[in-house]
Each structure stands twice: as structure tokens, then as C-alpha cells.
Enzyme design. Structure first.
Site, PDB file in Angstrom:
ATOM      1  N   CYS A 126       0.824  -1.206   0.000  1.00  0.00           N
ATOM      2  CA  CYS A 126       0.000   0.000   0.000  1.00  0.00           C
ATOM      3  C   CYS A 126       0.855   1.251   0.000  1.00  0.00           C
ATOM      4  O   CYS A 126       1.841   1.348   0.700  1.00  0.00           O
ATOM      5  CB  CYS A 126      -0.912   0.021   1.226  1.00  0.00           C
ATOM      6  SG  CYS A 126      -2.120   1.346   1.198  1.00  0.00           S
ATOM      7  N   GLY A 127       0.443   2.214  -0.800  1.00  0.00           N
ATOM      8  CA  GLY A 127       1.168   3.466  -0.887  1.00  0.00           C
ATOM      9  C   GLY A 127       0.284   4.641  -0.564  1.00  0.00           C
ATOM     10  O   GLY A 127      -0.337   4.703   0.487  1.00  0.00           O
TER      11      GLY A 127
END
Length: 279
Positions: A121-122
């Protein structure tokens, strides 16, 4: 080996099927908790839960995460860091608690994430992109330059030291390297590229050597927006990624003064921003 698990699998070949052990990357959740406030009113907040590979660098991961989020700024902010259990309901060493000194004021408004984040996840977990851009320092121009030959040598160095990847083929690596002493500063691996980078930055944070203004960051992954943001927070002027950059990563590198390299190979690479640092 810590960080790796073995499973018995059936391997299907062109002419036969056989049972064989297979080594895979270990993935487990890590919860990061923060203790803060004055001595009369101590508070506890769960900052994030991320899926990571337990390789013995959880404290680095937690410190690197808090630093790149702008919650802590120096090692002196930390009172203690330790593993804890949740009344026996959570596995040992899956919760890290960091206690801040009572004098440290915490502002979570620009650091809000969804409670759960996958290992990959960013920026999807951020409240706003603008909040990230506002807190990132712009990398200043300097006389720090590196040669084309040096950059081309980085992939071989990275691959040679990816121990967990050699066994599993399933882990990303982040490495900081200084051309001045030609030695690897820190290399860490994780199933998530952002976690690997947090571990590297956390190690530098613990060693009190930030900002890393004379180092190159090498990533085994593609270049995402958050890779650029985290590197800029650590003062890293050059990022070299094995994979491709996203459009937002390029735009962010341009605005933050970061030299961004993609498609790193032993015989070449692409430069997407601030090519003046390449000789």
C-alpha cells in the site's frame, strides 16, 4: 531461517509430478503503537497495521515509518521502543510500541492513514496527497554527483546482497549506498517495498546519520509516489529503481529536487528528473 517459511508443495513438470519443499517469504501483520503525552495524561494510539516480513528489523520499520510520516524528527524524541502483547491475544513480536518523551507534541492531522495497510500500500492510505507534499523537504542542489559507471554497478551489488530473495524470489530490497566510501550503508528486505524502505530509513534514523545527502537509494521495485516521498524525507538526492516509475512519482521527484532513475540495468538506465547529478 527467520523471514522464510517452508511448505510442502506438488511440483508439476512436463512429464511428472513430485512432492518437494518450497521456501516462501514470511508475511505477518505488524501493529505500530505510539505512547505520548505528559506524565499525568499519557495516551496510546495505534498508528498503523502493515503486512510485513519479520526479518528482525521491526523496530527500524516502525521508526522509519514514524519519521517519514513526520511524527518524529530525531532519535532523542524516543523514550523507549519495545514489543508488547495485547493481554495475550496477539502474537509475540507482532506489536511494536514506541514511547515518546513527554515533551514531544504529536500532530496526527497530516499523517492519517487507514488503520490497515497491505504490504504494497502506498498513497492510497493517505488522507490527502497535499498533506504529504507540504511536509516534504526539497532536496537542495549541491556538488554531489555520480558517474554512469557507478550507477550501472548498483544492480549487481543489490542482487548479490538480497539474501532472502535468493531463497524465495518473493521479497523486495532497499539499499542505501555511498559512492564516497563505496560501501553499502544499509540493505533491508521485505515483502513490501515501502516496508523495506522504512527499515532502511529507520536504521539510518537509529544511527543518527540522517539526512543521507551523499547516498543513493536503490530499490528492487518500481518507483511509486510514496517511495519518492520517503526518500525526500530522509534527504536522499538520487533514487535508482529496477522497475518503472509512475507519472506521479516523476512529477513528485521533479518538484522535490530528487534525481529519479528507472529501469536500472547493468548496461543502462533511464533518468526522469534532475539529470545534472549524473556525470
Amino acid at each position: 531461517m527467520y523471514g522464510i517459511k517452508s511448505f510442502e508443495i506438488k511440483k508439476f513438470g512436463a512429464k511428472n509430478v513430485e512432492k518437494t519443499p518450497d521456501l516462501v517469504a514470511w508475511e505477518e501483520p505488524l501493529e505500530i503503537r505510539l505512547g505520548f503525552g505528559n506524565e499525568q495524561n499519557r495516551q496510546q494510539k495505534s498508528i498503523s497495521v502493515t503486512m510485513r516480513t519479520p526479518t528482525g528489523h521491526d523496530f527500524e520499520l516502525a521508526l522509519g515509518f514514524l519519521f517519514t510520516e513526520g511524527i518524529i524528527s530525531q532519535i532523542e524524541d524516543i523514550l523507549s521502543i519495545h514489543y508488547c502483547t495485547d493481554a495475550g491475544r496477539q502474537a509475540e513480536q507482532n506489536i511494536v510500541r514506541i514511547e515518546l518523551k513527554p515533551s514531544i507534541e504529536v500532530d496526527f492531522r497530516n499523517s492519517e492513514r487507514y488503520f490497515y495497510a497491505t504490504s504494497s500500500c502506498g498513497v492510497c492510505g493517505k488522507a490527502t496527497i497535499e498533506a504529504i507534499e507540504q511536509k516534504c523537504p526539497i532536496i537542495p542542489k549541491s556538488d554531489f554527483k555520480v558517474s554512469v559507471e557507478f550507477i550501472q554497478s548498483l544492480l549487481k551489488i543489490l542482487t548479490k546482497h538480497q539474501v532472502f530473495f535468493q531463497y524465495t524470489g518473493g521479497l523486495h530490497a532497499a539499499m542505501i549506498h555511498s559512492p564516497i566510501d563505496n560501501e553499502i550503508g544499509v540493505l533491508r528486505e521485505d515483502i513490501g517495498r515501502h516496508n523495506a524502505l522504512d527499515k532502511v530509513i529507520g536504521a539510518a534514523f537509529q544511527a543518527n546519520i540522517l539526512p543521507l545527502k551523499h547516498n543513493i537509494l536503490v530499490m528492487s521495485s518500481r518507483a511509486s509516489f510514496e517511495i519518492i516521498q520517503k526518500a525526500a524525507m530522509a534527504g536522499i538526492p538520487i533514487i535508482a529503481c529496477v522497475g518503472a516509475p509512475s507519472s506521479l512519482a516523476i512529477e513528485t521527484a521533479q518538484s522535490l529536487g530528487v534525481t529519479l532513475i528507472g529501469f536500472l540495468r547493468e548496461n543502462g538506465f533511464n533518468v526522469y528528473s534532475h539529470e545534472s547529478r549524473i556525470e
